[in-house]
Scaffold this motif. Structure first.
Motif, PDB file in Angstrom:
ATOM      1  N   TRP C 263       0.848  -1.411   0.047  1.00 55.79           N
ATOM      2  CA  TRP C 263      -0.012  -0.048  -0.019  1.00 55.79           C
ATOM      3  C   TRP C 263       0.825   1.256  -0.078  1.00 55.79           C
ATOM      4  CZ3 TRP C 263      -5.441   1.002  -0.266  1.00 55.79           C
ATOM      5  CH2 TRP C 263      -6.153  -0.295  -0.332  1.00 55.79           C
ATOM      6  N   ALA C 264       2.047   1.145   0.095  1.00 54.61           N
ATOM      7  CA  ALA C 264       2.966   2.345   0.129  1.00 54.61           C
ATOM      8  C   ALA C 264       3.282   2.928  -1.301  1.00 54.61           C
ATOM      9  CB  ALA C 264       4.385   2.062   0.547  1.00 54.61           C
ATOM     10  N   VAL C 265       3.090   4.222  -1.372  1.00 54.29           N
ATOM     11  CA  VAL C 265       3.171   4.764  -2.811  1.00 54.29           C
ATOM     12  C   VAL C 265       4.450   4.997  -3.288  1.00 54.29           C
ATOM     13  CG1 VAL C 265       2.520   6.941  -4.207  1.00 54.29           C
ATOM     14  CG2 VAL C 265       0.942   6.086  -2.340  1.00 54.29           C
ATOM     15  N   THR C 266       4.552   4.394  -4.597  1.00 49.67           N
ATOM     16  CA  THR C 266       5.897   4.156  -5.397  1.00 49.67           C
ATOM     17  C   THR C 266       5.790   5.056  -6.667  1.00 49.67           C
ATOM     18  OG1 THR C 266       5.173   2.013  -6.381  1.00 49.67           O
ATOM     19  CG2 THR C 266       6.614   1.978  -4.195  1.00 49.67           C
ATOM     20  N   LYS C 289       6.046   4.724   3.947  1.00 51.34           N
ATOM     21  CA  LYS C 289       4.761   5.030   3.417  1.00 51.34           C
ATOM     22  C   LYS C 289       4.612   5.718   1.883  1.00 51.34           C
ATOM     23  CE  LYS C 289       2.399   7.672   6.648  1.00 51.34           C
ATOM     24  NZ  LYS C 289       2.169   8.783   7.629  1.00 51.34           N
ATOM     25  N   ILE C 290       5.831   6.531   1.554  1.00 49.67           N
ATOM     26  CA  ILE C 290       5.809   6.978   0.633  1.00 49.67           C
ATOM     27  C   ILE C 290       7.328   6.871  -0.043  1.00 49.67           C
ATOM     28  CG2 ILE C 290       5.662   9.120  -1.065  1.00 49.67           C
ATOM     29  CD1 ILE C 290       3.437  10.088   0.785  1.00 49.67           C
ATOM     30  N   ALA C 291       7.563   6.387  -1.218  1.00 53.68           N
ATOM     31  CA  ALA C 291       9.020   6.332  -1.747  1.00 53.68           C
ATOM     32  C   ALA C 291       9.734   7.638  -1.783  1.00 53.68           C
ATOM     33  CB  ALA C 291       9.134   5.399  -2.908  1.00 53.68           C
ATOM     34  N   ASP C 292      11.069   7.619  -1.499  1.00 53.08           N
ATOM     35  CA  ASP C 292      11.832   8.833  -1.767  1.00 53.08           C
ATOM     36  C   ASP C 292      11.499   9.344  -3.249  1.00 53.08           C
ATOM     37  OD1 ASP C 292      13.134   9.013   0.324  1.00 53.08           O
ATOM     38  OD2 ASP C 292      14.987   7.846  -0.103  1.00 53.08           O
ATOM     39  N   GLU C 293      11.574   8.341  -4.157  1.00 50.86           N
ATOM     40  CA  GLU C 293      11.607   8.660  -5.570  1.00 50.86           C
ATOM     41  C   GLU C 293      10.351   9.585  -5.938  1.00 50.86           C
ATOM     42  OE1 GLU C 293      11.442   4.891  -7.891  1.00 50.86           O
ATOM     43  OE2 GLU C 293       9.521   4.572  -6.636  1.00 50.86           O
ATOM     44  N   VAL C 294       9.080   9.243  -5.183  1.00 50.65           N
ATOM     45  CA  VAL C 294       7.847  10.200  -5.307  1.00 50.65           C
ATOM     46  C   VAL C 294       8.017  11.403  -4.765  1.00 50.65           C
ATOM     47  CG1 VAL C 294       5.477  10.099  -4.836  1.00 50.65           C
ATOM     48  CG2 VAL C 294       6.589   8.074  -5.520  1.00 50.65           C
TER      49      VAL C 294
END
Lengths: 325, 325, 325
Positions: C263-266, C289-294
Motif C-alpha cells: 500500500w506504500a506509494v511508489t 509510506k511513500i518512496a523517496d522517488e515520489v
C-alpha cells in the motif's frame, strides 16, 4: 554572508568584530532591518546563553522569533538519506528543513556531538543537511564540531579587553587550556576557538598557544600552527588571556582519559600570567574547573564574554539580513 | 520599586491596588514604558496563570519577553556558594543570574519550596541569590515561602468586590481557610495572603481570620495578629470573603497531617457566611477542596481573581519600569 | 466565524480558500487587524508545522502570541464534569478555559485522540469543553477526530495546483489512500480531508475517491458519498491528486490490522495516475509510506502543502478577528 556555519563563511573578520562592538554601543540602530522577517530557532539540545542571546539579538534587529525544541515540542528528525524510516524518527530533515524554510527567512540550529562516532560527528550532518534542504540561510548555534557564535564573542571580548588594557602588549598571548571534568564533553568550543584565534594570530593580532594533557590533542585542522604544551605552567607563563574549557578526547573519541585536578585554574596558576584575563564560555563548574577566587576576581571576563554573545549574534544576523534584502 | 520579592518592597499598597485597577480599565495606557526593554521569565516549576498573566502584562507595557524553563530548556543551577560543583548542577547562579541580567532589564522567577528542609526553604535562596547577582530587578513569580503577585491580585479582587457590593460592611471579614488535599503543598500562597491581608487589616480595610486543623499553624511572622480558629464553622460565621487553600504542615514540615474531607467548602458551609464570596488562587481540585456547587455559583470569584493576575503583574512591572527610566 | 472546530463553522468555503490565497500573495495586508489582541496556543501534543505556521500567521496579522505546552509548562487538565478530582489532574477545564479566555482573545488547541475509547474520542470533549467554558473563539489545531486547518490548506493546495496545471480536467479526481504504518495513528486527518473534499465534490469542484484495505473504513459521517475501493490500483487510475495518510482502524478502534507494504506509494503506482500530484500532511516516514522517488519528484506537493498551512491559518484567524471587532 549566506550561511554562518564556521569561520569559512566570514569574509572580513575584523569588520565582523567591529560590527559586534557597534551593536553593543547602539543596539537598536538596525531595528528596521528585520521588519517582516522571521528567524526560526531550533534546539536539539539545552541552551541558556545561546537561546537568550540569539533571541535578544534577533529582536534588537526587529526580527520575529519562533523557537522549536526538537524532542519536547516536536519529534526526532532522520538525518540520513535513503533510509527506510521504520524506527523512532517520525520525520526526515528533507521535509522538516524545507518546511521550516518556508515559514522562516533564516534558521538557527543547535545540535551537539553524539561523541560515539567520530566520523559521523565530524561530517556535521545536521548543519549540512539543513543548509542543503532549508532553502534559507542557516546559523550554527553550536554544532557537533564548532561553536562559531561563541568564537566571535570571544574575539570581540579579547579585542575589547586588549583595547582597554594599559599593560597588554600589542600582540597579546592567548592560551587555550584544557580543564578537568568527569563527564565527556564535545570538542566544539575548543575547536572553534582554535580556528578563530589561529585566524587572529595569522593576521598578527595575537599569539596563540594550546595546552592539554597527552591524549587530548584536538583535530589537526583546528590546532593549525598553534604551539602545543603538555605542561600547563609553561603555557601560562606571561599569558594575557587564559581560555579554559574541558573537552573529551578526539583521538580516543569521546573518552575521559583523566580528571587530574591539577589542571583546574587557581589563583596560583594565574600568577604565572601577565595579570592575565580568565575566559570561559560557560556554564562552568566552579572549583572543579576554575576556582571561585579566579571567577570572582577582576581578572575574570566570563560575564562580559557571555554578555558579548548578544553582540556576536547581532553582527552575524545583521550580515545575513543584509544579504537577504 | 527595585525588586518585588515580598510586601516589604511595596511602599504604598493602596496606590499599587489602584494602579492594577487602572491597568484593568485601560490596559495599553503605558505601552511605551517597556519600549526597547526586556523581561526574562525563568521557571523552575510549572505554571499556567502566572506564566500567561505575567507575559501578557509585560506585553501590555510594550516589553520584550524571553522565557526560559530551567531543566527542560537549560540545566539545573547550583544555588549554594563555595561548593565543589561535581554533582548534577552544571551552572552556578552567580553566572546564570549575572548573564541573564545582561540580556534582560529585569528577571521574574518561579521556584517552589522543596518541602524537605524548612530552614533552607525559608531562607529563600533562589530569590535572594538572583537578587544578589543579577544586577537587575527581580520579580517573585512564587518562591519557597511567598507568592506576592497572587496576593496583590487577591487584594485587587477584594477591593473590587467590596466596592461593587451593596451588602458588605465597610470593613469586610476575610477568612483564610485550610482545605484538604492528599499531596503536600507549599505554604507560599497562604503565607503571602496572610502577610498582605494583615497589612490591609492594619490599615483598617478588613478584618482577618485564619482557620485550619491543629498542626497547620503558619509561621508566626505571617499569621501576625490574625485571629486563628480550629473550628471552621465558627470562622465562617458572617464572613464576607472565604479564601480557600491547602498547605502542608509548617511545624511538622512538609507533612500531610490530615485529609479530613469535612474541611472542604460546600454550599452548606457558605450559608454560614454573609453571602460570602469564594476565592482560591487556582488550580483547584473540584469536589476535593471546593464543591462544584460553590465554584459554579455567583458567589465564586475564582475566575475574576485569576483574571486580576494580569493587572497585579502589570501594576508591579509598571512600577519597576518607572524606576528604571 | 465564531469558532473553527470543523467544516460546519465555515459559511463560504470558496471565499475562505480565496482568502488564504490572498494572504499568500500579500501576507501583511491585515497586520493592523490583530493589534492589541492575543491568541493563546495550547498544545496537549507535539507539533512542528501546526505550531510554527499558526504562530507565523498570527504574527502576520499583528497578533500577540502566547504558547502553553500542557504537561511540560503546566499540568494535566480534567475534562469530565462532576468528578472528585483526587487523581493526577490538578486543574479542571472549567477554570483553565475560563482563565485563559480572560488573558486571550482567542484560543487555539491541539489535543489528539487517545485511540482507546472511540466514543470518548468522537465526542470531542477537549474542543467542546473549551468552546463551552473559554468565553472566546476556539480554533482546532487538530482534535481527536478532525484537523480542519490541514484540510483548508489541502483545499488551497488543490485549487492552486489545478489552476496552474495545463493537463488537469476542470473537475480533477482526488484520491485519499491509506498508507502502511506500524504505529496506530488517529483518523483525524483522513476524516477531515474526506469531510472537506466531499464538500468540494458536492459543489462540483472535484471527484472524490477513497481507498484502503478492508477493516479501515472511516466513520460514515466522514466518508459521505465518496466511492470506496479496496483495490488501490483501481482507485489510482487516472487520478489527478493522490492524498496519502495512515490511520488506525475505526471499526476495530485504534488497531493496526495490517502493515501491508504494497500500500506504500511508489513511482510505479504514480504511473497509474494522470501525472497525479502527491500530497501528504507530514510528517511522512520515507520509504515506509511513500518512496523517496515520489517525494523528491516534481509530482510531490508536500512542501507547498505544508507551506500553505500558514495561509490556511491566516485565513481562519482573519475571519475570527473580523468577527471580534
Amino acid at each position: 554572508m549566506r550561511n554562518f556555519l564556521s569561520l569559512a563563511d566570514v569574509t572580513d573578520l575584523d569588520a565582523l568584530i567591529q560590527s559586534g562592538l557597534s551593536a553593543k554601543a547602539n543596539p537598536f540602530a538596525d531595528e528596521q532591518l528585520g521588519h517582516h522577517k522571521t528567524i526560526g530557532l531550533l534546539f536539539f539540545n539545552s541552551s541558556l546563553r545561546t537561546r537568550l542571546s540569539t533571541e535578544k539579538a534577533a529582536r534588537n534587529l526587529g526580527l520575529n522569533v519562533m523557537t522549536l525544541n526538537v524532542g519536547s515540542d516536536s519529534w526526532g528528525l532522520e538525518m540520513e538519506d535513503g533510509v527506510l524510516m521504520n524506527g523512532d524518527k517520525a520525520e526526515h530533515v528533507r521535509e522538516a528543513a524545507a518546511v521550516m524554510g518556508r515559514y522562516c527567512n533564516m534558521l538557527a540550529i543547535r545540535a551537539f556531538a553524539g561523541l560515539t562516532d567520530r566520523e559521523l560527528d565530524y561530517k556535521e550532518l545536521v548543519m549540512n543537511q539543513f543548509a542543503k534542504y532549508a532553502g534559507v540561510p542557516i546559523v550554527n548555534l553550536e554544532s557537533a564540531t564548532r561553536h562559531p557564535l561563541q568564537s566571535l564573542a570571544d574575539c570581540i571580548t579579547i579585542e575589547e579587553a586588549r583595547t582597554k588594557s594599559t599593560i597588554m602588549p600589542a600582540r597579546p598571548k592567548v592560551v587555550l587550556t584544557w580543564l578537568p571534568h568527569f563527564k565527556p564533553l564535545p570538542q566544539a568550543v575548543a575547536n572553534s576557538f582554535a580556528e578563530w584565534i589561529n585566524a587572529r594570530a595569522a593576521a598578527g593580532h595575537v599569539e596563540f598557544v594550546v595546552t592539554h594533557p597527552e591524549g587530548y590533542e584536538l583535530a589537526p585542522q583546528f590546532v593549525g600552527n598553534a604551539r602545543v604544551y603538555h605542561d600547563q605552567d609553561e603555557a601560562f607563563a606571561g599569558a594575557d588571556f587564559i581560555y579554559g574549557k574541558n573537552w573529551s578526547s578526539y583521538t580516543q573519541y569521546g573518552q575521559v582519559l583523566t580528571q587530574d585536578p591539577s589542571w583546574a585554574v587557581t589563583m596560583d596558576k594565574m600568577r604565572l600570567t601577565n595579570q592575565g584575563k580568565m575566559m570561559h564560555c560557560l556554564p562552568v563548574r566552579r572549583n572543579l574547573k576554575i576556582a571561585d577566587e579566579v571567577l570572582d576576581s577582576p581578572q575574570s571576563l566570563v560575564i562580559e564574554q557571555a554578555a558579548n554573545r548578544e553582540w556576536s549574534a547581532q553582527a552575524v544576523l545583521k550580515e545575513i539580513l543584509s544579504s537577504l534584502r
